[in-house]
Motif scaffolding. Structure first.
Motif, PDB file in Angstrom:
ATOM      1  N   VAL A 397      -2.654 -32.021  58.853  1.00  8.67           N
ATOM      2  CA  VAL A 397      -2.187 -30.710  58.409  1.00  8.67           C
ATOM      3  C   VAL A 397      -2.393 -29.739  59.567  1.00  8.67           C
ATOM      4  N   ALA A 398      -1.646 -28.626  59.563  1.00  6.30           N
ATOM      5  CA  ALA A 398      -1.893 -27.537  60.524  1.00  6.30           C
ATOM      6  C   ALA A 398      -1.927 -26.235  59.742  1.00  6.30           C
ATOM      7  N   VAL A 399      -2.648 -25.262  60.278  1.00  9.66           N
ATOM      8  CA  VAL A 399      -2.646 -23.926  59.667  1.00  9.66           C
ATOM      9  C   VAL A 399      -1.921 -22.994  60.634  1.00  9.66           C
ATOM     10  N   LEU A 400      -0.893 -22.326  60.132  1.00  8.69           N
ATOM     11  CA  LEU A 400      -0.149 -21.372  60.952  1.00  8.69           C
ATOM     12  C   LEU A 400      -0.469 -19.973  60.430  1.00  8.69           C
ATOM     13  N   ALA A 401      -0.692 -19.032  61.338  1.00 10.48           N
ATOM     14  CA  ALA A 401      -1.022 -17.673  60.885  1.00 10.48           C
ATOM     15  C   ALA A 401      -0.190 -16.643  61.637  1.00 10.48           C
ATOM     16  N   ILE A 402       0.183 -15.576  60.921  1.00 11.30           N
ATOM     17  CA  ILE A 402       0.765 -14.408  61.602  1.00 11.30           C
ATOM     18  C   ILE A 402      -0.301 -13.318  61.576  1.00 11.30           C
ATOM     19  N   VAL A 403      -0.392 -12.583  62.675  1.00  8.75           N
ATOM     20  CA  VAL A 403      -1.464 -11.598  62.822  1.00  8.75           C
ATOM     21  C   VAL A 403      -0.889 -10.271  63.294  1.00  8.75           C
ATOM     22  N   GLY A 404      -1.393  -9.176  62.732  1.00  5.92           N
ATOM     23  CA  GLY A 404      -0.997  -7.845  63.198  1.00  5.92           C
ATOM     24  C   GLY A 404      -1.458  -6.791  62.217  1.00  5.92           C
ATOM     25  N   SER A 405      -2.027  -5.698  62.724  1.00  6.18           N
ATOM     26  CA  SER A 405      -2.524  -4.667  61.808  1.00  6.18           C
ATOM     27  C   SER A 405      -1.367  -3.931  61.138  1.00  6.18           C
ATOM     28  N   GLY A 406      -0.168  -4.027  61.728  1.00  8.77           N
ATOM     29  CA  GLY A 406       0.981  -3.318  61.168  1.00  8.77           C
ATOM     30  C   GLY A 406       1.464  -3.881  59.847  1.00  8.77           C
ATOM     31  N   MET A 407       0.947  -5.036  59.436  1.00 12.04           N
ATOM     32  CA  MET A 407       1.423  -5.602  58.154  1.00 12.04           C
ATOM     33  C   MET A 407       0.670  -5.013  56.960  1.00 12.04           C
ATOM     34  N   SER A 423      13.896 -22.030  56.327  1.00 12.68           N
ATOM     35  CA  SER A 423      15.110 -22.286  57.118  1.00 12.68           C
ATOM     36  C   SER A 423      14.943 -23.552  57.958  1.00 12.68           C
ATOM     37  N   GLN A 424      13.700 -23.932  58.249  1.00 13.35           N
ATOM     38  CA  GLN A 424      13.477 -25.160  59.024  1.00 13.35           C
ATOM     39  C   GLN A 424      13.054 -26.312  58.108  1.00 13.35           C
ATOM     40  N   ASP A 425      13.196 -26.082  56.793  1.00 18.24           N
ATOM     41  CA  ASP A 425      12.852 -27.119  55.832  1.00 18.24           C
ATOM     42  C   ASP A 425      11.363 -27.488  55.895  1.00 18.24           C
ATOM     43  N   ILE A 426      10.531 -26.475  56.068  1.00 17.66           N
ATOM     44  CA  ILE A 426       9.089 -26.716  56.188  1.00 17.66           C
ATOM     45  C   ILE A 426       8.404 -26.415  54.859  1.00 17.66           C
ATOM     46  N   ASN A 427       7.689 -27.406  54.376  1.00 12.35           N
ATOM     47  CA  ASN A 427       7.014 -27.277  53.086  1.00 12.35           C
ATOM     48  C   ASN A 427       5.646 -26.599  53.278  1.00 12.35           C
ATOM     49  N   ILE A 428       5.310 -25.680  52.369  1.00 10.00           N
ATOM     50  CA  ILE A 428       4.025 -24.976  52.470  1.00 10.00           C
ATOM     51  C   ILE A 428       3.019 -25.611  51.514  1.00 10.00           C
ATOM     52  N   LEU A 429       1.855 -25.992  52.055  1.00 12.16           N
ATOM     53  CA  LEU A 429       0.850 -26.683  51.247  1.00 12.16           C
ATOM     54  C   LEU A 429      -0.190 -25.735  50.660  1.00 12.16           C
ATOM     55  N   MET A 430      -0.489 -24.664  51.388  1.00 11.70           N
ATOM     56  CA  MET A 430      -1.472 -23.663  50.923  1.00 11.70           C
ATOM     57  C   MET A 430      -1.083 -22.316  51.523  1.00 11.70           C
ATOM     58  N   ILE A 431      -1.464 -21.232  50.841  1.00 10.74           N
ATOM     59  CA  ILE A 431      -1.160 -19.880  51.334  1.00 10.74           C
ATOM     60  C   ILE A 431      -2.425 -19.041  51.204  1.00 10.74           C
ATOM     61  N   SER A 432      -2.673 -18.180  52.195  1.00 11.47           N
ATOM     62  CA  SER A 432      -3.756 -17.218  51.985  1.00 11.47           C
ATOM     63  C   SER A 432      -3.531 -15.954  52.799  1.00 11.47           C
ATOM     64  N   GLN A 433      -3.946 -14.828  52.217  1.00  7.21           N
ATOM     65  CA  GLN A 433      -3.863 -13.566  52.952  1.00  7.21           C
ATOM     66  C   GLN A 433      -5.237 -12.915  52.907  1.00  7.21           C
ATOM     67  N   GLY A 434      -5.753 -12.554  54.079  1.00  8.82           N
ATOM     68  CA  GLY A 434      -7.073 -11.911  54.127  1.00  8.82           C
ATOM     69  C   GLY A 434      -6.983 -10.528  53.494  1.00  8.82           C
ATOM     70  N   SER A 435      -8.081 -10.055  52.888  1.00  8.12           N
ATOM     71  CA  SER A 435      -8.010  -8.756  52.226  1.00  8.12           C
ATOM     72  C   SER A 435      -7.863  -7.637  53.251  1.00  8.12           C
ATOM     73  N   SER A 436      -8.197  -7.922  54.517  1.00 13.41           N
ATOM     74  CA  SER A 436      -8.015  -6.909  55.560  1.00 13.41           C
ATOM     75  C   SER A 436      -6.523  -6.717  55.859  1.00 13.41           C
ATOM     76  N   GLU A 437      -5.693  -7.633  55.342  1.00  8.84           N
ATOM     77  CA  GLU A 437      -4.244  -7.621  55.592  1.00  8.84           C
ATOM     78  C   GLU A 437      -3.918  -7.679  57.078  1.00  8.84           C
ATOM     79  N   LEU A 438      -4.797  -8.293  57.863  1.00  8.96           N
ATOM     80  CA  LEU A 438      -4.508  -8.475  59.293  1.00  8.96           C
ATOM     81  C   LEU A 438      -3.795  -9.785  59.534  1.00  8.96           C
ATOM     82  N   ASN A 439      -3.807 -10.673  58.542  1.00  5.00           N
ATOM     83  CA  ASN A 439      -3.152 -11.970  58.742  1.00  5.00           C
ATOM     84  C   ASN A 439      -2.647 -12.553  57.429  1.00  5.00           C
ATOM     85  N   ILE A 440      -1.654 -13.418  57.572  1.00  5.96           N
ATOM     86  CA  ILE A 440      -1.260 -14.288  56.455  1.00  5.96           C
ATOM     87  C   ILE A 440      -1.259 -15.691  57.037  1.00  5.96           C
TER      88      ILE A 440
END
Ligand SMILES: Nc1ncnc2c1ncn2[C@@H]1O[C@H](COP(=O)(O)OP(=O)(O)O)[C@@H](O)[C@H]1O
Ligand SMILES: N[C@@H](CC(=O)OP(=O)(O)O)C(=O)O
Length: 470
Positions: A397-407, A423-440
């Motif tokens: 498995v891999a964990v991919l994250a987007i980061v930025g205070s603007g979110m 769009s790339q046919d990628i299945n998501i196994l788990m989701i999480s968003q930090g309460s700081s909203e700096l990342n998903i």
């Protein structure tokens, strides 16, 4: 004379051979020539840390010949660099290097005899990389006309807890570092400190976790009240994605401490996850700079984030080699004591959880951990939780994250992320968003991580030039 004080960190690539070391010394020397006081903190020559880890494993498994071959190769590499940097065969540097290799050989032989490699002996062995590179940097500085003195992390005052392999500085470190380094600086000497390592109160050598030389540099920066800490790298700065994966990744001009921590935590190898923590209180800026292009401003890491409207995300990162541990058992998991026993078992083993998610029916909890920790996690859970629970593992498995205070407070960011993945046919196994909203962050199949990174990078327009607002 200016009163400016800089701490400069040089990583493995910037220390990889005599030419790179000479160039790194000239970057420090540029500032020293201008009257700036500089403390240099160095990593091991590129590849040496991995070599030391491999030879320690070889010794533990009984293959002393392989371990000795690797020690001989390391010895040749360090002697060659010393010679190319002008050390005479009977010089103190060459003597130091010879003695250190002898001590290393003895430590490795001890591991071989015992067939036991404890975290403590691993740290002793692996720290030789940085202990051996510091004299080379001091030699290069002296060769360019600068007075210099090399010190181990412990000699420089870095005192840590006993968490071998992942040690943290003790509060007394800061005063000790000041005591050990101020005199040298006042005398016009440029100290060269072995990064990545410290020592316990009883003098045992510890390491600060992979990539820990960044952390050493910021600890020293805080101790000395430095004006800035500069981490010289083989990249332009912190980029919008790993440039090895995304060709149009761009340099990020300004990041906040919080954003950098998220980026490092979620796999951007460019900085140690704790590197900015010593700087947070004092607000000392950290600059990530390119050794190949020293006049390029690189990335400035500071207390405040700077956001551009319409660009909520600054970077996409990924952690590879992850496993998901699923704990299930209808009707059992909802009970708070059962949940507590799951986390207790994890805490006892000191395992880092990358993501946690719980189904709303409370019949399933999923934990994402580094694959290297997966077996330990499974055994800890099987031993520490109710037998009615089923515990299993999904690897690769891999964990991919987007980061930025603007979110923060922005709508539609996750929709864009999920659309890009779909769009790339990628299945998501788990989701999480930090309460700081700096990342998903999302867990996906490991073999899709590069295409996912590129798709998400494009979807958020991270390859486009961004004018950073104030
Ligand atoms: N977001 C990112 N920005 C910059 N570099 C990144 C990023 N993610 C991963 N990297 C990788 O980190 C490497 C630099 O970190 P590292 O090798 O630890 O530096 P050094 O050893 O020089 O201190 C780069 O070569 C790059 O491939
Ligand atoms: N040599 C150590 C510490 C370090 O910081 O290295 P680098 O700066 O080359 O990432 C490691 O490889 O983990």
């Amino acid at each position: 004379m200016s009163d400016t004080l800089l701490v400069m960190k040089f990583g493995g690539t910037n220390m990889q051979d005599s030419a790179a070391i000479r160039h790194s010394a000239s970057l420090a020397g540029r500032s020293v020539s201008l009257g700036v006081k500089v403390v240099v903190v160095v990593s091991a020559m590129a590849g040496v840390t991995n070599g030391l880890l491999a030879l320690a494993d070889a010794a533990e498994s009984g293959d002393i010949a392989a371990a000795n071959d690797e020690i001989a190769a390391l010895r040749t590499r360090h002697f060659t660099a010393a010679q190319e940097l002008g050390a005479a065969p009977d010089s103190a540097t060459v003597r130091d290097i010879r003695e250190m290799h002898e001590t290393l050989r003895q430590a490795v032989y001890g591991v071989y005899l015992l067939r036991e490699l404890t975290p403590r002996s691993r740290d002793l062995i692996v720290a030789f990389g940085e202990r051996l590179s510091a004299p080379l940097m001091a030699l290069a500085l002296e060769g360019q006309g600068f007075r210099s003195h090399h010190l181990t992390g412990g000699e420089a005052g870095i005192l840590t807890d006993q968490h071998f392999g992942n040690a943290k500085p003790l509060p007394t470190t800061y005063e000790r570092v000041r005591d050990r380094l101020s005199g040298l600086l006042a005398a016009g000497v440029t100290p060269v400190v072995s990064g990545f390592m410290g020592e316990t109160e009883r003098g045992a050598i510890t390491t600060l976790g992979r990539g820990g030389t960044d952390f050493s540099a910021t600890i020293i920066g805080k101790a000395l009240g430095a004006d800035e800490v500069w981490a010289w790298k083989d990249v332009d700065g912190v980029m919008s994605a790993d440039p090895r994966v995304v060709k149009d990744a761009r340099n990020i001009t300004v990041l906040s401490y919080g954003e950098v921590m998220e980026l490092a935590y979620f796999g951007a190898k460019v900085l140690h996850p704790l590197a900015v923590t010593p700087l947070q209180e004092s607000g000392i800026p950290l600059r990530v700079k390119s050794a190949a292009d020293p006049d390029f401003p690189g990335t400035l890491v500071q207390a405040q984030a700077q956001d551009e409207a319409g660009h909520p995300v600054k970077a996409v990162t990924a952690i590879r080699n992850v496993s998901i541990i699923n704990i299930s058992g209808a009707g059992v998991l909802g009970i708070p004591e059962v949940i507590a026993s799951v986390f207790d078992a994890i805490a006892r083993e000191n395992i880092t959880l990358l993501m946690v998610s719980q189904s709303s029916s409370m019949s399933n909890v999923s934990l994402a951990v580094q694959s290297g920790d997966a077996e330990r996690t499974l055994s800890a859970l099987r031993a520490g939780v109710s037998r009615e629970l089923k515990v299993d593992r999904q690897s690769d498995v891999a964990v991919l994250a987007i980061v930025g205070s603007g979110m923060r407070g922005q709508r539609g960011v996750s929709a864009r992320l999920f659309t890009a993945l779909a769009s790339q046919d990628i299945n998501i196994l788990m989701i999480s968003q930090g309460s700081s909203e700096l990342n998903i962050s999302v867990a996906i199949e490991g073999d899709q991580v590069d295409e996912a990174t590129r798709a998400v990078h494009a979807a958020f327009g991270l390859g486009q030039p961004v004018a950073v607002g104030n």
